[in-house]
Write an enzyme that holds these catalytic residues in place. Structure first.
Site, PDB file in Angstrom:
ATOM      1  N   SER A 144       0.864  -1.183   0.000  1.00  0.00           N
ATOM      2  CA  SER A 144       0.000   0.000   0.000  1.00  0.00           C
ATOM      3  C   SER A 144       0.898   1.230   0.000  1.00  0.00           C
ATOM      4  O   SER A 144       2.074   1.143   0.407  1.00  0.00           O
ATOM      5  CB  SER A 144      -0.847   0.007   1.277  1.00  0.00           C
ATOM      6  OG  SER A 144      -1.519   1.252   1.440  1.00  0.00           O
ATOM      7  N   TYR A 157      -2.646  -1.178  10.382  1.00  0.00           N
ATOM      8  CA  TYR A 157      -2.507  -1.311   8.926  1.00  0.00           C
ATOM      9  C   TYR A 157      -1.154  -0.776   8.456  1.00  0.00           C
ATOM     10  O   TYR A 157      -0.442  -1.418   7.688  1.00  0.00           O
ATOM     11  CB  TYR A 157      -3.660  -0.552   8.258  1.00  0.00           C
ATOM     12  CG  TYR A 157      -3.789  -0.748   6.762  1.00  0.00           C
ATOM     13  CD1 TYR A 157      -4.534  -1.813   6.246  1.00  0.00           C
ATOM     14  CD2 TYR A 157      -3.209   0.139   5.865  1.00  0.00           C
ATOM     15  CE1 TYR A 157      -4.688  -1.975   4.874  1.00  0.00           C
ATOM     16  CE2 TYR A 157      -3.350  -0.019   4.500  1.00  0.00           C
ATOM     17  CZ  TYR A 157      -4.089  -1.080   4.003  1.00  0.00           C
ATOM     18  OH  TYR A 157      -4.238  -1.237   2.642  1.00  0.00           O
TER      19      TYR A 157
HETATM   20  P1  NAD Z   1     -11.446  -6.193  -0.355  1.00  0.00           P
HETATM   21  O1  NAD Z   1     -12.052  -6.073   0.990  1.00  0.00           O
HETATM   22  O2  NAD Z   1     -12.253  -5.900  -1.577  1.00  0.00           O
HETATM   23  O3  NAD Z   1     -10.805  -7.638  -0.540  1.00  0.00           O
HETATM   24  C1  NAD Z   1     -10.079  -8.272   0.492  1.00  0.00           C
HETATM   25  C2  NAD Z   1      -9.956  -9.743   0.185  1.00  0.00           C
HETATM   26  O4  NAD Z   1      -9.274 -10.367   1.284  1.00  0.00           O
HETATM   27  C3  NAD Z   1     -11.307 -10.446   0.045  1.00  0.00           C
HETATM   28  O5  NAD Z   1     -11.241 -11.431  -0.959  1.00  0.00           O
HETATM   29  C4  NAD Z   1     -11.487 -11.104   1.410  1.00  0.00           C
HETATM   30  O6  NAD Z   1     -12.319 -12.248   1.394  1.00  0.00           O
HETATM   31  C5  NAD Z   1     -10.038 -11.482   1.702  1.00  0.00           C
HETATM   32  N1  NAD Z   1      -9.853 -11.778   3.123  1.00  0.00           N
HETATM   33  C6  NAD Z   1     -10.111 -10.981   4.192  1.00  0.00           C
HETATM   34  N2  NAD Z   1      -9.864 -11.669   5.328  1.00  0.00           N
HETATM   35  C7  NAD Z   1      -9.454 -12.905   4.962  1.00  0.00           C
HETATM   36  C8  NAD Z   1      -9.058 -14.077   5.664  1.00  0.00           C
HETATM   37  N3  NAD Z   1      -9.042 -14.117   7.004  1.00  0.00           N
HETATM   38  N4  NAD Z   1      -8.700 -15.165   4.954  1.00  0.00           N
HETATM   39  C9  NAD Z   1      -8.723 -15.153   3.592  1.00  0.00           C
HETATM   40  N5  NAD Z   1      -9.086 -14.076   2.880  1.00  0.00           N
HETATM   41  C10 NAD Z   1      -9.439 -12.979   3.559  1.00  0.00           C
HETATM   42  O7  NAD Z   1     -10.145  -5.253  -0.291  1.00  0.00           O
HETATM   43  P2  NAD Z   1      -9.177  -4.620  -1.402  1.00  0.00           P
HETATM   44  O8  NAD Z   1      -9.305  -3.159  -1.301  1.00  0.00           O
HETATM   45  O9  NAD Z   1      -9.323  -5.289  -2.711  1.00  0.00           O
HETATM   46  O10 NAD Z   1      -7.760  -4.993  -0.759  1.00  0.00           O
HETATM   47  C11 NAD Z   1      -6.893  -5.974  -1.272  1.00  0.00           C
HETATM   48  C12 NAD Z   1      -5.466  -5.649  -0.831  1.00  0.00           C
HETATM   49  O11 NAD Z   1      -5.066  -4.399  -1.402  1.00  0.00           O
HETATM   50  C13 NAD Z   1      -5.303  -5.518   0.679  1.00  0.00           C
HETATM   51  O12 NAD Z   1      -4.082  -6.080   1.088  1.00  0.00           O
HETATM   52  C14 NAD Z   1      -5.284  -4.010   0.882  1.00  0.00           C
HETATM   53  O13 NAD Z   1      -4.589  -3.655   2.042  1.00  0.00           O
HETATM   54  C15 NAD Z   1      -4.562  -3.581  -0.369  1.00  0.00           C
HETATM   55  N6  NAD Z   1      -4.755  -2.185  -0.730  1.00  0.00           N
HETATM   56  C16 NAD Z   1      -6.002  -1.707  -0.998  1.00  0.00           C
HETATM   57  C17 NAD Z   1      -6.143  -0.355  -1.344  1.00  0.00           C
HETATM   58  C18 NAD Z   1      -7.475   0.241  -1.669  1.00  0.00           C
HETATM   59  O14 NAD Z   1      -7.550   1.459  -1.804  1.00  0.00           O
HETATM   60  N7  NAD Z   1      -8.527  -0.551  -1.845  1.00  0.00           N
HETATM   61  C19 NAD Z   1      -5.017   0.472  -1.398  1.00  0.00           C
HETATM   62  C20 NAD Z   1      -3.775  -0.066  -1.105  1.00  0.00           C
HETATM   63  C21 NAD Z   1      -3.649  -1.392  -0.775  1.00  0.00           C
END
Ligand code: NAD
Length: 262
Positions: A144, A157
């Protein structure tokens, strides 16, 4: 472009958001994929079958909970068993909790460290011997912008995401002579369910309306004043997974519209 034809990929947390988009993109480039994550099993099956139908690859689902080391090891072993190889591991599963430090719930700290940091350790630990034996592998962790800079109210986080960069760099040095690379992608804000959930939480923590949080907190950090798109992340992940990415190793690659340049 079917540059990853016949490759095998595991994407953790790929039932939603960024992980699902990356699994779809890897499949679009010809890779067989293992989906993982929580959620409604009917919706997950529809996503899995959709990837197979659209891209003519094999897509499997493994329900490993990223808090459970034995289940993570089984996810990696099952993928290798199913496809006879493991070329790409995307550590993507992640959760968020927003709270002032003095009220930060201890169980939320433990959960975020387990899913956002420790799960990547367990997945990499299981995948590296397989990739070393193959003489080729690509480990991509979705970190991130919060792996590079901090924001208030996100102690767990930010700590986990900074930690994952240390893990990435250390592993990169260990695997460098084996045809394996280990890198982190550092996205800015992407409009996924995780971010939609934060808007409400941030509004509460900061005493603002949700519209104010969108304008003054979330997109305030992002100089482009727009969310990062899935296809922009997919382009970088496909590059890292390709032969052209072979010398990019141990890198933290921001894709944040300039946020961390400030
Ligand atoms: P999201 O909530 O849409 O997806 C998260 C995924 O993780 C889902 O498939 C969920 O089922 C899975 N998950 C959560 N807990 C779990 C567990 N205990 N076991 C197995 N799977 C589990 O979120 P996203 O925004 O797509 O985030 C994905 C990644 O990208 C994360 O690591 C997040 O920190 C990172 N990220 C997101 C953003 C953003 O702006 N959305 C920015 C930077 C980084």
């Amino acid at each position: 472009m079917r540059s990853l034809k016949g490759h095998a990929a595991v994407v953790t947390g790929s039932t939603s958001g960024i992980g699902l988009a990356l699994a779809d993109a890897l499949a679009g480039a010809g890779a067989n994929v293992v989906l993982n994550g929580l959620g409604d099993l009917t919706a997950i099956e529809a996503a899995r079958a959709g990837i197979e139908a659209r891209h003519g690859v094999q897509a499997l689902y493994h329900g490993a909970d990223m808090r459970n080391p034995a289940e993570i090891a089984d996810l990696i072993a099952s993928a290798h068993q199913a496809f006879g190889r493991l070329d790409i591991l995307v550590n993507n599963a992640g959760v968020q909790h927003v709270s002032p430090i003095e009220d930060f719930p201890i169980d939320q700290w433990d959960k975020i460290i387990a899913i956002n940091l420790t799960s990547a350790f367990h997945a990499i630990r299981a995948a590296v011997p397989l990739m070393k034996a193959q003489g080729r592998g690509r480990i991509i962790t979705i970190a991130s912008a919060h792996a590079l800079v901090a924001s208030p109210f996100k102690a767990a986080y930010v700590a986990a995401k900074h930690g994952v960069l240390g893990l990435t760099k250390s592993v990169a040095l260990e695997v460098a002579t084996f045809g394996v690379t280990c890198n982190a992608i550092c996205p800015g804000y992407v409009k996924t369910p995780l971010v939609e959930g934060q808007i409400a939480d941030q509004a509460k923590a900061r005493g603002m309306t949700e519209d104010q949080v969108m304008r003054d907190v979330i997109l305030a950090a992002q100089p482009t004043k727009r969310f990062v798109e899935y296809n922009e992340l997919a382009g970088l992940a496909l590059y890292l997974a390709s032969d052209a990415g072979a010398s990019v190793n141990g890198a933290a690659l921001p894709i944040d519209g300039g946020w961390t340049a400030a």
